[in-house]
Motif scaffolding. Structure first.
Motif, PDB file in Angstrom:
ATOM      1  N   TYR A 114      13.296  -6.899   3.663  1.00 32.75           N
ATOM      2  CA  TYR A 114      14.390  -5.945   3.841  1.00 32.75           C
ATOM      3  C   TYR A 114      14.457  -5.027   2.626  1.00 32.75           C
ATOM      4  N   PRO A 115      13.642  -3.984   2.615  1.00 37.33           N
ATOM      5  CA  PRO A 115      13.591  -3.077   1.463  1.00 37.33           C
ATOM      6  C   PRO A 115      14.863  -2.248   1.331  1.00 37.33           C
ATOM      7  N   LYS A 116      15.125  -1.820   0.101  1.00 37.52           N
ATOM      8  CA  LYS A 116      16.277  -0.962  -0.170  1.00 37.52           C
ATOM      9  C   LYS A 116      15.785   0.344  -0.774  1.00 37.52           C
ATOM     10  N   PHE A 117      16.018   1.427  -0.055  1.00 38.93           N
ATOM     11  CA  PHE A 117      15.583   2.744  -0.510  1.00 38.93           C
ATOM     12  C   PHE A 117      16.756   3.524  -1.096  1.00 38.93           C
ATOM     13  N   ASP A 118      16.446   4.631  -1.748  1.00 37.40           N
ATOM     14  CA  ASP A 118      17.473   5.475  -2.352  1.00 37.40           C
ATOM     15  C   ASP A 118      18.510   5.918  -1.327  1.00 37.40           C
ATOM     16  N   PHE A 119      19.755   6.011  -1.783  1.00 36.00           N
ATOM     17  CA  PHE A 119      20.868   6.462  -0.950  1.00 36.00           C
ATOM     18  C   PHE A 119      21.060   5.581   0.287  1.00 36.00           C
ATOM     19  N   ASN A 120      20.550   4.338   0.214  1.00 32.81           N
ATOM     20  CA  ASN A 120      20.636   3.390   1.338  1.00 32.81           C
ATOM     21  C   ASN A 120      20.008   3.934   2.621  1.00 32.81           C
ATOM     22  N   LEU A 121      19.004   4.787   2.468  1.00 30.29           N
ATOM     23  CA  LEU A 121      18.318   5.331   3.641  1.00 30.29           C
ATOM     24  C   LEU A 121      17.549   4.217   4.341  1.00 30.29           C
ATOM     25  N   PRO A 122      17.785   4.020   5.634  1.00 30.14           N
ATOM     26  CA  PRO A 122      17.069   2.960   6.369  1.00 30.14           C
ATOM     27  C   PRO A 122      15.680   3.420   6.823  1.00 30.14           C
ATOM     28  N   LEU A 123      14.844   3.779   5.869  1.00 27.51           N
ATOM     29  CA  LEU A 123      13.520   4.299   6.212  1.00 27.51           C
ATOM     30  C   LEU A 123      12.679   3.280   6.968  1.00 27.51           C
ATOM     31  N   ASP A 124      12.913   1.990   6.685  1.00 26.31           N
ATOM     32  CA  ASP A 124      12.165   0.946   7.383  1.00 26.31           C
ATOM     33  C   ASP A 124      12.546   0.868   8.856  1.00 26.31           C
ATOM     34  N   ILE A 125      13.708   1.418   9.210  1.00 28.95           N
ATOM     35  CA  ILE A 125      14.142   1.462  10.612  1.00 28.95           C
ATOM     36  C   ILE A 125      13.750   2.795  11.233  1.00 28.95           C
ATOM     37  N   TRP A 126      13.921   3.873  10.465  1.00 34.52           N
ATOM     38  CA  TRP A 126      13.576   5.200  10.978  1.00 34.52           C
ATOM     39  C   TRP A 126      12.073   5.370  11.151  1.00 34.52           C
ATOM     40  N   ILE A 127      11.306   4.952  10.158  1.00 37.32           N
ATOM     41  CA  ILE A 127       9.841   5.102  10.215  1.00 37.32           C
ATOM     42  C   ILE A 127       9.201   3.754   9.863  1.00 37.32           C
ATOM     43  N   PRO A 128       9.318   2.760  10.760  1.00 41.29           N
ATOM     44  CA  PRO A 128       8.810   1.412  10.457  1.00 41.29           C
ATOM     45  C   PRO A 128       7.302   1.363  10.223  1.00 41.29           C
ATOM     46  N   GLN A 129       6.556   2.284  10.847  1.00 41.37           N
ATOM     47  CA  GLN A 129       5.101   2.285  10.667  1.00 41.37           C
ATOM     48  C   GLN A 129       4.716   2.450   9.201  1.00 41.37           C
ATOM     49  N   LEU A 130       5.516   3.214   8.460  1.00 41.16           N
ATOM     50  CA  LEU A 130       5.203   3.492   7.058  1.00 41.16           C
ATOM     51  C   LEU A 130       6.007   2.650   6.074  1.00 41.16           C
ATOM     52  N   PHE A 131       7.266   2.377   6.412  1.00 45.25           N
ATOM     53  CA  PHE A 131       8.156   1.817   5.409  1.00 45.25           C
ATOM     54  C   PHE A 131       8.723   0.427   5.725  1.00 45.25           C
ATOM     55  N   ALA A 132       8.264  -0.201   6.787  1.00 47.77           N
ATOM     56  CA  ALA A 132       8.710  -1.565   7.072  1.00 47.77           C
ATOM     57  C   ALA A 132       7.679  -2.553   6.526  1.00 47.77           C
ATOM     58  N   PRO A 133       8.096  -3.469   5.639  1.00 49.12           N
ATOM     59  CA  PRO A 133       7.147  -4.462   5.124  1.00 49.12           C
ATOM     60  C   PRO A 133       6.888  -5.571   6.140  1.00 49.12           C
ATOM     61  N   TYR A 134       5.618  -5.917   6.308  1.00 49.70           N
ATOM     62  CA  TYR A 134       5.234  -6.975   7.242  1.00 49.70           C
ATOM     63  C   TYR A 134       4.556  -8.141   6.535  1.00 49.70           C
ATOM     64  N   GLY A 135       4.160  -7.927   5.284  1.00 50.34           N
ATOM     65  CA  GLY A 135       3.412  -8.947   4.566  1.00 50.34           C
ATOM     66  C   GLY A 135       4.133  -9.439   3.329  1.00 50.34           C
ATOM     67  N   PHE A 136       3.510 -10.404   2.667  1.00 49.19           N
ATOM     68  CA  PHE A 136       4.065 -10.973   1.441  1.00 49.19           C
ATOM     69  C   PHE A 136       3.387 -10.329   0.245  1.00 49.19           C
ATOM     70  N   CYS A 137       4.160 -10.038  -0.775  1.00 49.94           N
ATOM     71  CA  CYS A 137       3.627  -9.373  -1.959  1.00 49.94           C
ATOM     72  C   CYS A 137       2.511 -10.188  -2.613  1.00 49.94           C
ATOM     73  N   GLY A 138       1.439  -9.506  -2.969  1.00 54.71           N
ATOM     74  CA  GLY A 138       0.329 -10.150  -3.656  1.00 54.71           C
ATOM     75  C   GLY A 138      -0.727 -10.712  -2.739  1.00 54.71           C
ATOM     76  N   ILE A 139      -0.448 -10.761  -1.437  1.00 55.11           N
ATOM     77  CA  ILE A 139      -1.430 -11.256  -0.467  1.00 55.11           C
ATOM     78  C   ILE A 139      -2.130 -10.045   0.143  1.00 55.11           C
ATOM     79  N   GLU A 140      -3.371  -9.828  -0.245  1.00 53.82           N
ATOM     80  CA  GLU A 140      -4.098  -8.633   0.193  1.00 53.82           C
ATOM     81  C   GLU A 140      -5.324  -8.997   1.025  1.00 53.82           C
TER      82      GLU A 140
END
Length: 201
Positions: A114-140
């Protein structure tokens, strides 16, 4: 060298190219790394993407008129984006090193779905293809999940099966390190152009 900087600092084309390059890195991470190589973005990854988008916007604003107040506003946006990007890249690198360490500390913070962007913009909801995280950090590593791959895709996915590196054979250059390097390069170039442009007034 200085004369070259003087010419570049007031050329709109240079700033436009800087902006296009920033947007290119976002497109590369989405279409190549995520969609083709099946590497899932994490929270810090989407923050890095966000920083590149803001950086691209800032460069485009400077491109409108590099020597105006509008251009100065664009520079300030670029500086803000670079700070955000560098912080996210360093955090991602820290998490990755902690995961690889034998003395890993449990409860490591810095990765959420559940990322938090500037001004509480729900970019992960508006543009999930680009800004919704699906993975765990450090696992590449690629997440195939039963997807049918093309022959070339299979080879590339196997090539990066132990993680994404700029030079896989040497395990050199993680995504975090590459992003950090790009942001630092931008910071150096923008600083040089800004200083030269400032002293021309």
């Amino acid at each position: 060298m200085m004369q070259c900087l003087k010419n570049l600092s007031k050329k709109r084309e240079v700033w436009f190219l800087f902006g296009v390059a920033a947007f290119f890195f976002v497109a590369f991470s989405h279409f190549i790394l995520q969609k083709y190589l099946l590497l899932q973005p994490c929270e810090q990854c989407v923050y890095i993407r966000y920083a590149f988008v803001v950086l691209g916007i800032g460069c485009m604003l400077v491109a409108v008129n590099p020597k105006s107040l509008f251009g100065l506003f664009g520079i300030l946006i670029c500086i803000y984006a670079l700070i955000k990007g560098i912080v996210a890249a360093l955090m991602l690198d820290k998490i990755q090193k902690a995961l690889q360490s034998e003395t890993m500390v449990f409860g490591l913070k810095g990765c959420s779905l559940y990322p938090k962007f500037d001004f509480n913009l729900p970019l992960d909801i508006w543009i999930p293809q680009l800004f919704a995280p699906y993975g765990f950090c450090g696992i590449e590593t690629p997440m195939i999940n039963g997807i049918t791959l093309s022959p070339l895709q299979e080879k590339l996915v196997a090539f990066y099966s132990e993680g994404w590196y700029l030079i896989p054979v040497l395990k050199f250059g993680t995504m975090a390190q590459c992003a950090f390097g790009i942001f630092i390069l931008y910071a150096i170039l923008i600083t040089l152009l800004f200083i030269d442009n400032f002293y021309q007034r």
